[in-house]
Structures are given as structure tokens and as C-alpha cells.
Design a protein around this motif. Structure first.
Motif, mmCIF file in Angstrom:
data_model
loop_
_atom_site.group_PDB
_atom_site.id
_atom_site.type_symbol
_atom_site.label_atom_id
_atom_site.label_comp_id
_atom_site.label_asym_id
_atom_site.label_seq_id
_atom_site.Cartn_x
_atom_site.Cartn_y
_atom_site.Cartn_z
ATOM 1 N N ASP A 207 5.923 0.151 6.139
ATOM 2 C CA ASP A 207 4.764 0.882 6.664
ATOM 3 C C ASP A 207 3.750 1.072 5.538
ATOM 4 O O ASP A 207 3.855 1.990 4.727
ATOM 5 C CB ASP A 207 5.212 2.236 7.223
ATOM 6 C CG ASP A 207 4.099 2.964 7.958
ATOM 7 O OD1 ASP A 207 2.928 2.618 7.737
ATOM 8 O OD2 ASP A 207 4.401 3.883 8.741
ATOM 9 N N GLU A 208 2.795 0.157 5.484
ATOM 10 C CA GLU A 208 1.788 0.200 4.422
ATOM 11 C C GLU A 208 0.976 1.491 4.471
ATOM 12 O O GLU A 208 0.643 2.064 3.439
ATOM 13 C CB GLU A 208 0.863 -1.017 4.552
ATOM 14 C CG GLU A 208 0.209 -1.408 3.241
ATOM 15 C CD GLU A 208 -0.563 -2.705 3.356
ATOM 16 O OE1 GLU A 208 -1.736 -2.626 3.765
ATOM 17 O OE2 GLU A 208 0.002 -3.771 3.059
ATOM 18 N N GLU A 209 0.678 1.949 5.689
ATOM 19 C CA GLU A 209 -0.111 3.172 5.841
ATOM 20 C C GLU A 209 0.599 4.362 5.212
ATOM 21 O O GLU A 209 -0.026 5.250 4.621
ATOM 22 C CB GLU A 209 -0.386 3.440 7.328
ATOM 23 C CG GLU A 209 -1.476 2.573 7.925
ATOM 24 C CD GLU A 209 -2.773 2.587 7.117
ATOM 25 O OE1 GLU A 209 -3.283 3.703 6.839
ATOM 26 O OE2 GLU A 209 -3.254 1.515 6.729
ATOM 27 N N LEU A 210 1.929 4.362 5.354
ATOM 28 C CA LEU A 210 2.735 5.435 4.766
ATOM 29 C C LEU A 210 2.583 5.428 3.240
ATOM 30 O O LEU A 210 2.443 6.478 2.613
ATOM 31 C CB LEU A 210 4.199 5.250 5.167
ATOM 32 C CG LEU A 210 5.089 6.488 5.206
ATOM 33 C CD1 LEU A 210 4.502 7.588 6.069
ATOM 34 C CD2 LEU A 210 6.485 6.111 5.714
ATOM 35 N N SER A 211 2.607 4.232 2.651
ATOM 36 C CA SER A 211 2.427 4.107 1.196
ATOM 37 C C SER A 211 1.094 4.690 0.767
ATOM 38 O O SER A 211 1.022 5.447 -0.209
ATOM 39 C CB SER A 211 2.504 2.638 0.770
ATOM 40 O OG SER A 211 3.776 2.101 1.050
ATOM 41 N N TYR A 212 0.036 4.351 1.492
ATOM 42 C CA TYR A 212 -1.290 4.881 1.148
ATOM 43 C C TYR A 212 -1.308 6.413 1.229
ATOM 44 O O TYR A 212 -1.914 7.083 0.393
ATOM 45 C CB TYR A 212 -2.362 4.304 2.081
ATOM 46 C CG TYR A 212 -2.706 2.861 1.796
ATOM 47 C CD1 TYR A 212 -3.158 2.467 0.533
ATOM 48 C CD2 TYR A 212 -2.603 1.888 2.783
ATOM 49 C CE1 TYR A 212 -3.477 1.142 0.263
ATOM 50 C CE2 TYR A 212 -2.924 0.558 2.519
ATOM 51 C CZ TYR A 212 -3.360 0.191 1.259
ATOM 52 O OH TYR A 212 -3.681 -1.118 0.988
#
Length: 355
Positions: A207-212
Motif C-alpha cells: 500500500d504505497e499510500e500508507l507509506s506516504y
């Protein structure tokens, strides 16, 4: 010159760990440390110039805290003339084996930075990862290190594990903030071959959004991102050792499975403990890097951190691509220096520039 020392012993094998480490060879500790000292002397004498000091030393693993302080005394005696007050000396440490006595002993030997393999303060998650400590033990170890006088402390946190959420990871970061530590290494779970988690895609959250969101939150509570996985309260708490790798500096690798890099050659030590103990100064392999290899590594590493890279190493076509990315605000240019605006895109940007 930097120095990495590898200690391959662990109390337990974490389900995600692909490092060269062993839970069943503790009877070889003394022999291993003797072999390590032999290689250390060899490397220092062969590859350091006269009067050259080591910029950084990093003792990693495995778990350095599974080896008694007494076994490190001779190691630091060998290192004595190669270090000075400016040398950053880090040891990794697991909360379950990093006792007050061990931490104090390592500080007395000259260690000035400690890195705890915390991974989480959620006991259920720690059991799932097969960590050997619990949250209470992690907090106690960090507090002990602070009481002893360590004022440069890193804690590793792993995210992207089944069951993780923004709130649960935020709790981990808040706990570290409340403990007043200076540096966080936040790693996304990777499923590597040879680990218990390999081929179990369900245990990883992509989940890239989670990383951001994590990166944004860390910045909000004062931890500035200076590399894709590393965050510090201030520039002075950034890992000089890791920076050395990203700047493509020369480094020595001592211990089973350690890797060194000197004047465009990469030196690989033997991985097997018995083989290493038998002949610690014989390399498994020596890889010679050509100019193209060096350029690829400088671009890849430079885009992963705030160090950036120098555009003069690129050819005309590659520089044209850099200019395109600057135009698109993916990269920033300052003179000849190129900086990445989004570390999560580092690999894709490097691939585009270099293909």
C-alpha cells in the motif's frame, strides 16, 4: 574508509530475515571471534593508508548482543589506532539480549551509537514475526541505553505486515517519540527467498499510500526523511555509516558473509561459519566493477537519499532525461547536483534515466 563487522549469531530466526545468521552454532562463537580478529588485522593493514582513520564502524548481524562484551575487547584494541573522537561507532542490539551490563560494556569500549531491532511495540505482531522480545522489554532496553548515556539511538520499525494499519504504526512511532529517541529506520516488509515468509504473499500489505502517510506523520512529529527508510530528528543524528554507502565511499567488510568495497572492487567473504573460521582472509569472490557499474550505483543510491548524484557522470542522452524529469518536478537540479523529490520512485526514475 568505513568498516562493517558482521556477527552472525541470533537467539531466534525472524520469519522475514534473509541475513547470514545462525541460531544453532553458538559453540563456535569464540573460534569465530578469533577468526574475525585475524581478518580485521589483515583488512586494516592491507587497505588503509598510513595514519588513515576510520570514519565509521558498524557492528551488525545477526545479533551483536548475543556475543559477550569480553569478546569485543581485543577487537577494539586492534581498532584503537584507527579511530578518533570523530569516529561514529554503532552497534546493533536486540532488546532481549542488550542488557544494561552489555550496553555499558560496549559504551566503555567506545561505542557511541546504538541501533535497536524493535520492529514493533505490538506483542501479537512481534510473535507473528518470531521476534525474541516483547514490547515491555524493548521499552526497558531503550530506557537503559538512555540512562547509561547513549544520546544517539536508532530503532527499527517494520511495516506492511498483515494486520498493520496507519493507526497501529502511528502508535509505534508515538511510543518512540515519547521515549525521546533520535532516529527511526522504518522498513517495509519484503518477502525474500530462504525466509519462512517467502511465498506467503498474504503476510505482506502493498500500500504505497500508507507509506506516504507514514512519511508525512514522521515529518509531523519531527523526524525528517533523509533516505527512503531513514528518519532523524536532526542532521547530526543521521547515520554517517549509511551515508558513506550512499556516497559510494570505500568500506571494509569483516566477518562471515560481509562485503567490502575498495577502489572499484567488491570483496565477498565466505558465508559459512566453518569455512570462514578455517580461512578468514580468503575471499569467496572479488568482483571488479567497471565505470558503467559505478554510474548505475551512484544514480540508484543518490536517488534513494537526500545526497543526490552529480550529473557530470551521465552522458548527453541521460542528462536530457534528467532535464525532462526536472521539468516534470520529479527531480530537482542545483548546479550539477540532482536530487530526488520522492524516494519511493527512486528505482523507476533511475531505470528511466539509465535505460
Amino acid at each position: 574508509m568505513l568498516l562493517y563487522i558482521h556477527i552472525p549469531f541470533c537467539d531466534s530466526k525472524c520469519h522475514y530475515c534473509a541475513f547470514n545468521s545462525y541460531t544453532d552454532r553458538f559453540h563456535l562463537k569464540k573460534e569465530y571471534m578469533n577468526a574475525l580478529k585475524k581478518q580485521l588485522k589483515f583488512e586494516l593493514n592491507q587497505k588503509l593508508n598510513n595514519n588513515e582513520k576510520l570514519e565509521t564502524i558498524f557492528i551488525g548481524g545477526g545479533t551483536p548482543s548475543t556475543v559477550k562484551v569480553e569478546e569485543y575487547v581485543d577487537v577494539f584494541q586492534i581498532l584503537e589506532k584507527f579511530i578518533d573522537k570523530n569516529t561514529e561507532i554503532t552497534t546493533e542490539c536486540n532488546p532481549n539480549s542488550g542488557t544494561t551490563k552489555w550496553l555499558q560494556g560496549m559504551k566503555d569500549l567506545g561505542v557511541n551509537r546504538v541501533s535497536f531491532g524493535v520492529q514493533s511495540f505490538d506483542d501479537k505482531k512481534l510473535r507473528f514475526l518470531n521476534r525474541a522480545h516483547n514490547s515491555k522489554g524493548a521499552i526497558k532496553a531503550i530506557q537503559n541505553a538512555k540512562c547509561i548515556g547513549f544520546n544517539s539511538i536508532n530503532c527499527d520499525i517494520i511495516y506492511g505486515v498483515e494486520g498493520d494499519s496507519f493507526e497501529s504504526i502511528k502508535d509505534d512511532f508515538n511510543t518512540l517519540k515519547s521515549l525521546d529517541i533520535q532516529h527511526i529506520s522504518a522498513y517495509s516488509l519484503t518477502l525474500e527467498e530462504g525466509t519462512k515468509f517467502f511465498n506467503k504473499s498474504e503476510v505482506k500489505i502493498d500500500d504505497e499510500e500508507l507509506s506516504y502517510k507514514f512519511f508525512e506523520y514522521l515529518n509531523k512529529i519531527g523526524f525528517k526523511q533523509y533516505e527512503i527508510s531513514n528518519f532523524a530528528l536532526d542532521d547530526k543524528f543521521e547515520s554517517k555509516h549509511n551515508y558513506g554507502y550512499w556516497q559510494h565511499k570505500n568500506y571494509l567488510g569483516v566477518g562471515a558473509g560481509a562485503v567490502g568495497f575498495v577502489t572499484n572492487k567488491r570483496f565477498y567473504t565466505k558465508k559459512g561459519l566453518e569455512e570462514y573460521i578455517q580461512n578468514p582472509i580468503e575471499y569467496e569472490d572479488i568482483e571488479e566493477l567497471n565505470q558503467e557499474d559505478i554510474i548505475v550505483e551512484k544514480v540508484l543510491l543518490g536517488l534513494r537519499c537526500k545526497n543526490g548524484f552529480d550529473s557530470t557522470i551521465l552522458n548527453e542522452l541521460q542528462n536530457k532525461k534528467v532535464d525532462e524529469l526536472v521539468e516534470l518536478k520529479k527531480l530537482t537540479k542545483n548546479g550539477n547536483k540532482i536530487y530526488n523529490n520522492n524516494y519511493l520512485l527512486a528505482d523507476e526514475l533511475a531505470l528511466y534515466i539509465l535505460e
